[in-house]
Design a protein around this motif. Structure first.
Motif, mmCIF file in Angstrom:
data_model
loop_
_atom_site.group_PDB
_atom_site.id
_atom_site.type_symbol
_atom_site.label_atom_id
_atom_site.label_comp_id
_atom_site.label_asym_id
_atom_site.label_seq_id
_atom_site.Cartn_x
_atom_site.Cartn_y
_atom_site.Cartn_z
ATOM 1 N N TYR A 181 -7.479 27.697 -12.365
ATOM 2 C CA TYR A 181 -7.817 26.281 -12.433
ATOM 3 C C TYR A 181 -7.119 25.386 -11.433
ATOM 4 O O TYR A 181 -7.292 24.176 -11.489
ATOM 5 C CB TYR A 181 -7.542 25.763 -13.854
ATOM 6 N N ALA A 182 -6.344 25.945 -10.528
ATOM 7 C CA ALA A 182 -5.661 25.100 -9.546
ATOM 8 C C ALA A 182 -6.683 24.365 -8.688
ATOM 9 O O ALA A 182 -7.759 24.882 -8.393
ATOM 10 C CB ALA A 182 -4.745 25.946 -8.669
ATOM 11 N N ALA A 183 -6.340 23.148 -8.293
ATOM 12 C CA ALA A 183 -7.255 22.339 -7.486
ATOM 13 C C ALA A 183 -7.541 22.980 -6.135
ATOM 14 O O ALA A 183 -8.649 22.880 -5.620
ATOM 15 C CB ALA A 183 -6.680 20.938 -7.294
ATOM 16 N N GLU A 184 -6.548 23.670 -5.558
ATOM 17 C CA GLU A 184 -6.788 24.320 -4.278
ATOM 18 C C GLU A 184 -7.845 25.395 -4.481
ATOM 19 O O GLU A 184 -7.732 26.237 -5.351
ATOM 20 C CB GLU A 184 -5.517 24.993 -3.738
ATOM 21 N N GLY A 185 -8.861 25.365 -3.675
ATOM 22 C CA GLY A 185 -9.931 26.352 -3.800
ATOM 23 C C GLY A 185 -10.885 26.017 -4.932
ATOM 24 O O GLY A 185 -11.902 26.649 -5.102
ATOM 25 N N GLY A 186 -10.581 25.000 -5.681
ATOM 26 C CA GLY A 186 -11.436 24.581 -6.784
ATOM 27 C C GLY A 186 -12.181 23.330 -6.390
ATOM 28 O O GLY A 186 -12.869 23.282 -5.372
ATOM 29 N N PHE A 187 -12.013 22.282 -7.149
ATOM 30 C CA PHE A 187 -12.732 21.041 -6.914
ATOM 31 C C PHE A 187 -12.451 20.460 -5.533
ATOM 32 O O PHE A 187 -13.363 20.035 -4.842
ATOM 33 C CB PHE A 187 -12.387 20.017 -7.999
ATOM 34 N N ALA A 188 -11.185 20.454 -5.129
ATOM 35 C CA ALA A 188 -10.819 19.856 -3.845
ATOM 36 C C ALA A 188 -11.536 20.569 -2.697
ATOM 37 O O ALA A 188 -12.059 19.927 -1.785
ATOM 38 C CB ALA A 188 -9.309 19.894 -3.646
ATOM 39 N N ASP A 189 -11.577 21.907 -2.762
ATOM 40 C CA ASP A 189 -12.246 22.678 -1.719
ATOM 41 C C ASP A 189 -13.747 22.405 -1.731
ATOM 42 O O ASP A 189 -14.360 22.211 -0.689
ATOM 43 C CB ASP A 189 -11.967 24.171 -1.922
ATOM 44 N N LYS A 190 -14.339 22.366 -2.903
ATOM 45 C CA LYS A 190 -15.778 22.094 -3.016
ATOM 46 C C LYS A 190 -16.110 20.686 -2.531
ATOM 47 O O LYS A 190 -17.125 20.468 -1.875
ATOM 48 C CB LYS A 190 -16.237 22.291 -4.454
ATOM 49 N N ALA A 191 -15.240 19.724 -2.847
ATOM 50 C CA ALA A 191 -15.458 18.355 -2.405
ATOM 51 C C ALA A 191 -15.408 18.264 -0.884
ATOM 52 O O ALA A 191 -16.222 17.566 -0.269
ATOM 53 C CB ALA A 191 -14.422 17.424 -3.040
ATOM 54 N N ARG A 199 -16.135 20.683 1.246
ATOM 55 C CA ARG A 199 -17.350 21.309 1.771
ATOM 56 C C ARG A 199 -18.554 20.401 1.594
ATOM 57 O O ARG A 199 -19.402 20.311 2.487
ATOM 58 C CB ARG A 199 -17.589 22.659 1.100
ATOM 59 N N LEU A 200 -18.644 19.700 0.452
ATOM 60 C CA LEU A 200 -19.745 18.785 0.211
ATOM 61 C C LEU A 200 -19.689 17.621 1.197
ATOM 62 O O LEU A 200 -20.717 17.236 1.771
ATOM 63 C CB LEU A 200 -19.713 18.269 -1.228
ATOM 64 N N ALA A 201 -18.492 17.072 1.423
ATOM 65 C CA ALA A 201 -18.348 15.970 2.379
ATOM 66 C C ALA A 201 -18.750 16.421 3.776
ATOM 67 O O ALA A 201 -19.433 15.679 4.512
ATOM 68 C CB ALA A 201 -16.913 15.455 2.377
ATOM 69 N N ALA A 202 -18.382 17.634 4.165
ATOM 70 C CA ALA A 202 -18.746 18.157 5.497
ATOM 71 C C ALA A 202 -20.255 18.350 5.584
ATOM 72 O O ALA A 202 -20.863 18.052 6.629
ATOM 73 C CB ALA A 202 -18.018 19.463 5.762
ATOM 74 N N LEU A 203 -20.870 18.824 4.526
ATOM 75 C CA LEU A 203 -22.326 19.009 4.509
ATOM 76 C C LEU A 203 -23.033 17.680 4.681
ATOM 77 O O LEU A 203 -23.982 17.548 5.464
ATOM 78 C CB LEU A 203 -22.749 19.683 3.191
ATOM 79 N N ILE A 204 -22.565 16.687 3.966
ATOM 80 C CA ILE A 204 -23.175 15.343 4.072
ATOM 81 C C ILE A 204 -22.995 14.795 5.475
ATOM 82 O O ILE A 204 -23.901 14.172 6.038
ATOM 83 C CB ILE A 204 -22.566 14.399 3.015
ATOM 84 N N THR A 223 -21.540 18.604 9.325
ATOM 85 C CA THR A 223 -20.675 19.579 9.960
ATOM 86 C C THR A 223 -20.502 20.763 9.046
ATOM 87 O O THR A 223 -20.902 20.736 7.883
ATOM 88 C CB THR A 223 -19.284 18.958 10.271
ATOM 89 N N ARG A 224 -19.915 21.835 9.566
ATOM 90 C CA ARG A 224 -19.657 23.039 8.765
ATOM 91 C C ARG A 224 -18.174 23.236 8.603
ATOM 92 O O ARG A 224 -17.402 22.937 9.498
ATOM 93 C CB ARG A 224 -20.239 24.281 9.459
ATOM 94 N N THR A 225 -17.817 23.782 7.438
ATOM 95 C CA THR A 225 -16.427 24.180 7.248
ATOM 96 C C THR A 225 -16.407 25.679 7.082
ATOM 97 O O THR A 225 -17.408 26.297 6.749
ATOM 98 C CB THR A 225 -15.817 23.511 5.992
ATOM 99 N N GLY A 226 -15.222 26.253 7.313
ATOM 100 C CA GLY A 226 -15.023 27.687 7.224
ATOM 101 C C GLY A 226 -15.392 28.229 5.923
ATOM 102 O O GLY A 226 -15.900 29.165 5.601
#
Length: 176
Positions: free
Chosen positions: A153-163, A165-170, A173-176
């Motif tokens: 449940y750690a934020a790293e790789g969880g919500f923060a990572d998904k957020a 990636r979503l911001a980059a998609l919007i 751009t692409r993220t790794g």
């Protein structure tokens, strides 16, 4: 509280700290001025000098209590777990929890906590006492529980990572 009564009779060094509101959160409300805690105090032979009743505490104080506790007793009927179970495990507190499906989602018996029949005060008391008498085993359970919660449940790789990636998609751009 029945287990508390048993442990107070067994051990002179046993103290209990209760942080709670004496109110019904789920189910039928009790009569005005009554709560389950008040009923337990009336029905059981409890040493009030070793039973420390406090209301709800601010989160930093609550976390310090969890971190200093020998055990956190967490019971729920087959319903859902609350945030407090995850919080206790993440704080590195030994959780003695009810052998019910929602609790079993987070606790593997003797691996990430201890599971008991919450309707068996003798078993609950025995496992609390076991925790006092086996500090090395308890330390290992506490460490595994904290690691499990952090891994899942750690934020790293969880919500923060998904957020991110979503911001980059919007942004196109692409993220790794």
């Amino acid at each position: 509280m029945c287990a508390v009564e048993l442990l107070q009779k067994r051990r002179d060094d046993f103290h209990t700290l209760v942080l709670a509101q004496d109110a019904v959160a789920y189910g039928d409300k009790l009569a005005a001025g009554q709560g389950w805690g008040q009923r337990a105090l009336q029905a059981l032979d409890l040493d009030r000098d070793r039973l420390h009743l406090h209301g709800m505490k601010p989160r930093p104080d609550y976390l310090r209590v969890l971190q200093a506790s020998s055990a956190h007793v967490y019971f729920t009927e087959p319903f859902v777990t609350s945030w407090s179970l995850s919080e206790a495990l993440a704080a590195g507190c030994l959780v003695i929890g009810s052998l019910t499906p929602p609790v079993e989602e987070l606790i593997t018996d003797m691996q990430t906590g201890i599971l008991v029949d919450m309707d068996d005060p003798e078993e609950v008391a025995d496992m609390i006492e076991w925790a006092f008498d086996h500090p090395a085993e308890v330390a290992a359970i506490r460490a595994r529980a904290r690691a499990m919660i952090c891994d899942r449940y750690a934020a790293e790789g969880g919500f923060a990572d998904k957020a991110a990636r979503l911001a980059a998609l919007i942004a196109g751009t692409r993220t790794g």
